[in-house]
Design a protein around this motif. Structure first.
Motif, PDB file in Angstrom:
ATOM      1  N   SER A 236     -13.258  26.188  13.923  1.00 23.31           N
ATOM      2  CA  SER A 236     -12.326  26.854  13.017  1.00 23.31           C
ATOM      3  C   SER A 236     -11.774  25.852  12.017  1.00 23.31           C
ATOM      4  N   MET A 237     -11.350  26.361  10.883  1.00 23.91           N
ATOM      5  CA  MET A 237     -10.808  25.498   9.835  1.00 23.91           C
ATOM      6  C   MET A 237      -9.521  24.818  10.296  1.00 23.91           C
ATOM      7  N   LYS A 238      -8.679  25.553  11.015  1.00 26.15           N
ATOM      8  CA  LYS A 238      -7.426  24.971  11.479  1.00 26.15           C
ATOM      9  C   LYS A 238      -7.674  23.797  12.413  1.00 26.15           C
ATOM     10  N   GLY A 239      -8.578  23.973  13.369  1.00 26.22           N
ATOM     11  CA  GLY A 239      -8.855  22.890  14.305  1.00 26.22           C
ATOM     12  C   GLY A 239      -9.492  21.688  13.631  1.00 26.22           C
ATOM     13  N   ALA A 240     -10.415  21.930  12.675  1.00 28.13           N
ATOM     14  CA  ALA A 240     -11.092  20.820  12.003  1.00 28.13           C
ATOM     15  C   ALA A 240     -10.116  20.020  11.148  1.00 28.13           C
ATOM     16  N   LEU A 241      -9.235  20.711  10.441  1.00 25.88           N
ATOM     17  CA  LEU A 241      -8.297  19.993   9.575  1.00 25.88           C
ATOM     18  C   LEU A 241      -7.266  19.218  10.385  1.00 25.88           C
ATOM     19  N   VAL A 242      -6.763  19.818  11.459  1.00 26.44           N
ATOM     20  CA  VAL A 242      -5.783  19.103  12.292  1.00 26.44           C
ATOM     21  C   VAL A 242      -6.421  17.889  12.957  1.00 26.44           C
ATOM     22  N   ARG A 243      -7.640  18.012  13.402  1.00 27.51           N
ATOM     23  CA  ARG A 243      -8.321  16.875  14.028  1.00 27.51           C
ATOM     24  C   ARG A 243      -8.503  15.740  13.027  1.00 27.51           C
ATOM     25  N   THR A 244      -8.832  16.078  11.781  1.00 23.92           N
ATOM     26  CA  THR A 244      -8.955  15.045  10.755  1.00 23.92           C
ATOM     27  C   THR A 244      -7.614  14.389  10.473  1.00 23.92           C
ATOM     28  N   ALA A 245      -6.534  15.176  10.481  1.00 25.51           N
ATOM     29  CA  ALA A 245      -5.211  14.631  10.167  1.00 25.51           C
ATOM     30  C   ALA A 245      -4.716  13.676  11.243  1.00 25.51           C
ATOM     31  N   VAL A 246      -5.025  13.946  12.510  1.00 23.21           N
ATOM     32  CA  VAL A 246      -4.511  13.087  13.587  1.00 23.21           C
ATOM     33  C   VAL A 246      -5.456  11.933  13.902  1.00 23.21           C
ATOM     34  N   ARG A 247      -6.599  11.854  13.219  1.00 29.31           N
ATOM     35  CA  ARG A 247      -7.569  10.793  13.516  1.00 29.31           C
ATOM     36  C   ARG A 247      -6.961   9.414  13.308  1.00 29.31           C
ATOM     37  N   HIS A 248      -6.230   9.221  12.225  1.00 29.82           N
ATOM     38  CA  HIS A 248      -5.604   7.922  11.920  1.00 29.82           C
ATOM     39  C   HIS A 248      -4.081   8.040  11.945  1.00 29.82           C
ATOM     40  N   LEU A 249      -3.581   8.952  12.768  1.00 29.42           N
ATOM     41  CA  LEU A 249      -2.141   9.122  12.884  1.00 29.42           C
ATOM     42  C   LEU A 249      -1.436   7.873  13.423  1.00 29.42           C
ATOM     43  N   PRO A 250      -1.974   7.113  14.399  1.00 34.01           N
ATOM     44  CA  PRO A 250      -1.261   5.914  14.875  1.00 34.01           C
ATOM     45  C   PRO A 250      -0.981   4.911  13.764  1.00 34.01           C
ATOM     46  N   VAL A 251      -1.982   4.623  12.934  1.00 35.79           N
ATOM     47  CA  VAL A 251      -1.781   3.655  11.852  1.00 35.79           C
ATOM     48  C   VAL A 251      -0.769   4.179  10.835  1.00 35.79           C
ATOM     49  N   THR A 252      -0.857   5.456  10.512  1.00 34.22           N
ATOM     50  CA  THR A 252       0.060   6.032   9.532  1.00 34.22           C
ATOM     51  C   THR A 252       1.503   5.979  10.019  1.00 34.22           C
ATOM     52  N   LEU A 253       1.737   6.350  11.282  1.00 35.86           N
ATOM     53  CA  LEU A 253       3.097   6.293  11.822  1.00 35.86           C
ATOM     54  C   LEU A 253       3.600   4.856  11.911  1.00 35.86           C
ATOM     55  N   ALA A 254       2.727   3.933  12.298  1.00 35.64           N
ATOM     56  CA  ALA A 254       3.153   2.531  12.392  1.00 35.64           C
ATOM     57  C   ALA A 254       3.573   2.002  11.033  1.00 35.64           C
ATOM     58  N   GLY A 255       2.784   2.264   9.999  1.00 35.30           N
ATOM     59  CA  GLY A 255       3.151   1.784   8.669  1.00 35.30           C
ATOM     60  C   GLY A 255       4.412   2.424   8.143  1.00 35.30           C
TER      61      GLY A 255
END
Length: 805
Positions: A236-255
């Motif tokens: 589904s589009m919702k699952g694919a987009l959310v998975r892409t968004a959280v892929r680099h979430l650790p680095v984004t939150l750290a910065g």
């Protein structure tokens, strides 16, 4: 437009600007309208602008401001000329009515009015002359400011500093000094520009904690994303987009958290400080990696069609986009907002040169990706050549010492690529949204279609207009963005604004592009609003107030056409179209109707008659000539019918008015069937009558009670081969007469078989007579010889029309 700050060099210049702005802001006469040009104040403002432009050290920003104010004065003066000339024309028309010359028969009141009109005309002519003089002087100011901006821009772009050989010769020394300055920014706590050891530890711990929280959140969300599947098992589009968004979430939150922590711990935190830029760079790195992953590996992205699941091509795209991201982050961390400044740090020229080479190489790699994408091969060659050429020239200018030119080219190239990416994504989102609205199967698609009043997979003219309008606005915005980016002199943007707002004079007509664009926008908005009102009228507002469907359809259709007419009139008015020539247009239309538009007008008027008189309405089952079908939609020009074969037939409205039309359900959907049945001679007629009426009563759609008579079997006569009966029965819905007739025929056949009633078929009796040779009749036709040769003598066909037996 790229303008790099340059401080003012003369106090008198600033004083002149302030004086000019003050005089221009306040009208000379308190009773004057704020929208009316004060010619005295305008002349003083032009005097101040001319004096300012004559100063020896005028900055490019001051020249640009002078050009803008001069263009504004010119626009107001043009409007003043248009208003005064229009008023003068009206007054002269009034004077012509009174008589331009006095006569002995004039009353004192006429003489007074003539004098007042002549006086006002004289004052308006004087004002018109003053406004025309302001136009000439303001155009002179605009021209002087434009020339000055071109000179200053050329001087700035051609200024040369140390060249490549001198820079690389002192490279090691400059690199050491630059590294020392970076370390000072990082840890020089006494100056308030860095962090001490304890605060650095806190920042690192906060960033690590944010990274761990992002990692845990990612591990929790990814299984949920894998479970999001469509009805066919696809992602589904919702699952694919959310998975892409959280892929680099650790680095984004750290910065992000590290940047916030440094802003709290540091005094006067800004982008000029190295620690703040470092934290933001980590944040931008996470965001950039997320965008790159979405573009190259997600099926719900604008690049999915270009990459087409090619893993090798996706890896190539990822690597080159990563290189461009690293080049941008490196320049941002090392130089901050001064990266493309006018006055680079003399101790950082060597590092600037290296970063410029890295950036230009990454840009060229990204542009040349088009050679590896099948759908882009052979396309956009000129654009790719220009982009690569600009990157090469920018690097050459940097190494040659022309750093302002290099900054202009590289920054403009980056801004163009970024703007193109944003435009590409927005156009893709718009295209996917319209496709989802028309043919989507999600709950949101159903709701939007119901809100707009359209059906699935049905093209909508209103949505087409809206899509064209949005696309035009987006491309126009992108063109304006490019003008702002690449206009170094500052002349092009004010020139375009002047032409867009003041208009272009062609003969006696003046075309104002801004007004035309506003007219198109208002037209699209009113049409979209009309579509929404039509949907609400048909689905909600009129459903309880008006019970008859035909009345509702007529009101909805008339509302749609009224809304379109209002949108057209408002749009044309805002676009500056004059309606004074409507008589000429009406005459031309009358001539066209007389020659070639008779049928169109006939259908149009017939459509209005159908909508108001309502002899037929949507949902009726009608017969027009040899065509039978359900009325799907009544338009102004034609009516759409859907036959029982699921064929859509377009019938001109004039045929529905001038020819005979059978409306099977005009007042009552019920109707009568007439089924002819023949039985063999010798059958029990009473028994046949009972069987026919009983079969009809057993059918669930046949009316047996109420105001209408029940099924009746009539003995109609004696046929050539059968006793003729006719079964008459009323059914609830005449639209299903074919189905009901078929069911009753099947039941009659079964009932006759069970009761031994025979259904005859036509028979033919042949009488063969033989003659002797002497008594043979004379041969009058050549066909007799053929009959004798074939042995079929004297055969005559029966005239009953039946089959031989």
């Amino acid at each position: 437009m790229i303008r790099l700050p340059r401080p003012a060099s003369d106090a008198l210049k600033t004083l002149a600007l302030c004086l000019m702005a003050g005089l221009f802001s306040f009208p000379a006469h308190g009773a004057q309208s704020p929208n009316q040009l004060d010619t005295t104040t305008a002349e003083r403002s032009i005097d101040n602008l001319e004096r300012m432009l004559a100063l020896p050290n005028v900055s490019q920003e001051s020249a640009a401001e002078a050009q803008r104010l001069g263009a504004s004065l010119r626009g107001q003066a043009n409007e003043c000329v248009r208003q005064t000339e229009s008023r003068i024309s009206a007054l002269r028309a009034n004077l012509e009515v009174l008589g331009p010359q006095p006569s002995e028969t004039d009353t004192p009141e006429i003489v007074k009015q003539r004098f007042e009109i002549q006086t006002e005309i004289s004052l308006l002519e004087a004002r018109n002359s003053a406004c025309r003089l302001i136009i000439l002087r303001s155009e002179n100011v605009v021209a002087q400011a434009s020339d000055l901006q071109r000179q200053l821009s050329a001087k700035r772009l051609t200024s040369q500093g140390p060249g490549g050989m001198a820079i690389f010769a002192g490279g090691p020394r400059e690199l050491k000094e630059f590294s020392s300055s970076l370390l000072t920014q990082m840890f020089d706590r006494p100056r308030g520009a860095g962090l001490d050891g304890l605060r650095w530890v806190l920042v690192v711990l906060i960033g690590a904690f944010a990274w761990a929280a992002g990692f845990m959140l990612k591990r929790m969300v990814e299984p949920w994303c894998d479970q999001q599947r469509g009805k066919g098992g696809e992602r589904s589009m919702k699952g694919a987009l959310v998975r892409t968004a959280v892929r680099h979430l650790p680095v984004t939150l750290a910065g992000g958290t590290a940047s916030i922590a440094m802003a709290v711990f540091m005094q006067n935190a800004s982008l000029q400080l190295m620690p703040v830029r470092l934290g933001l760079a980590i944040l931008f790195y996470g965001i950039g990696r997320t965008v790159i992953r979405w573009l190259r590996g997600n099926i719900f992205s604008p690049a999915s069609r270009l990459l087409a699941g090619n893993q090798d091509l996706q890896l190539l795209v990822r690597s080159r986009l990563h290189a461009l991201l690293w080049a941008l982050l490196t320049g941002f961390v090392l130089f901050g907002t001064a990266w493309f400044g006018d006055k680079p740090n003399e101790s950082a020229l060597f590092v600037r040169g290296l970063v410029a080479i890295f950036l230009a190489t990454a840009i060229i790699w990204v542009v040349r990706l088009a050679r590896h994408i099948p759908l882009l091969k052979g396309h956009h060659k000129v654009i790719r050549f220009l982009l690569v050429s600009v990157a090469l020239v920018g690097v050459s200018a940097e190494l040659g010492g022309f750093r302002n030119l290099a900054n202009y080219l590289l920054f403009g190239l980056l801004a163009t690529l970024f703007g193109g990416l944003i435009l590409w994504v927005i156009l893709w989102i718009m295209r996917q949204s319209f496709a989802g609205i028309i043919g989507g199967h999600t709950q949101a698609s159903y709701r939007i279609r119901a809100w707009l009043g359209i059906r699935a997979d049905e093209p909508s003219a209103e949505l087409g207009w809206l899509r064209i309008l949005l696309g035009f606005v987006l491309w126009l915005t992108f063109g304006w963005y490019l003008l702002r980016i690449w206009d170094t002199t500052g002349n092009l943007v004010p020139l375009v604004v002047s032409y867009a707002t003041d208009g272009i004079q062609i003969g006696e007509a003046r075309f104002v592009p801004a007004n035309i664009l506003l007219g198109f926008l208002i037209f699209g908005l009113v049409v979209a609003t009309t579509v929404w009102i039509k949907a609400r009228l048909g689905k909600q507002w009129l459903r309880s107030a008006v019970r008859d469907r035909g009345s509702r359809d007529a009101l909805v259709t008339i509302t749609g056409y009224l809304g379109f007419i209002i949108a057209m009139l408002v749009g044309l008015t805002l676009a500056g179209v004059s309606f004074q020539g409507l008589a000429l247009i009406a005459g031309a239309l009358s001539l066209g109707i007389g020659f070639g538009l008779q049928n169109i007008v006939n259908n149009f008027v017939s459509g209005l008659i159908l909508l108001f008189e309502r002899p037929i309405k949507a949902g009726d089952y009608i017969s027009v000539g040899d065509i039978e079908g359900f009325v799907k939609q009544i338009r102004i020009r034609s009516t759409e019918l859907e036959t029982l074969d699921n064929q859509n037939v377009i019938v001109p409205n004039s045929e529905l008015i001038s020819t005979q039309v059978t409306n099977w359900v005009l007042r009552d959907p019920s109707g009568r069937l007439r089924i002819q049945v023949g039985v063999a001679y010798g059958s029990d007629t009473a028994k046949v009558k009972k069987i026919l009426e009983g079969v009809a009563r057993e059918h669930p759609e046949v009316i047996t009670k109420g105001r209408l008579p029940g099924p009746t079997a009539l003995f109609m006569g004696f046929g050539d081969s059968s006793l003729d009966f006719e079964l008459r029965a009323w059914i609830r819905n005449i639209e299903r007469r074919y189905h009901v007739t078929s069911d009753i025929n099947f039941s009659i056949d079964n009932a006759f078989r069970e009761n031994g009633v025979e259904i005859p078929f036509p028979q033919r009796d042949l009488h063969v007579r033989s003659w002797s040779d002497q008594a043979a009749p004379p041969r009058e036709r050549p066909e007799a010889d053929d009959a004798e040769d074939s042995g079929q003598k004297g055969e005559e066909p029966d005239q009953s029309g039946g089959d031989d037996k």
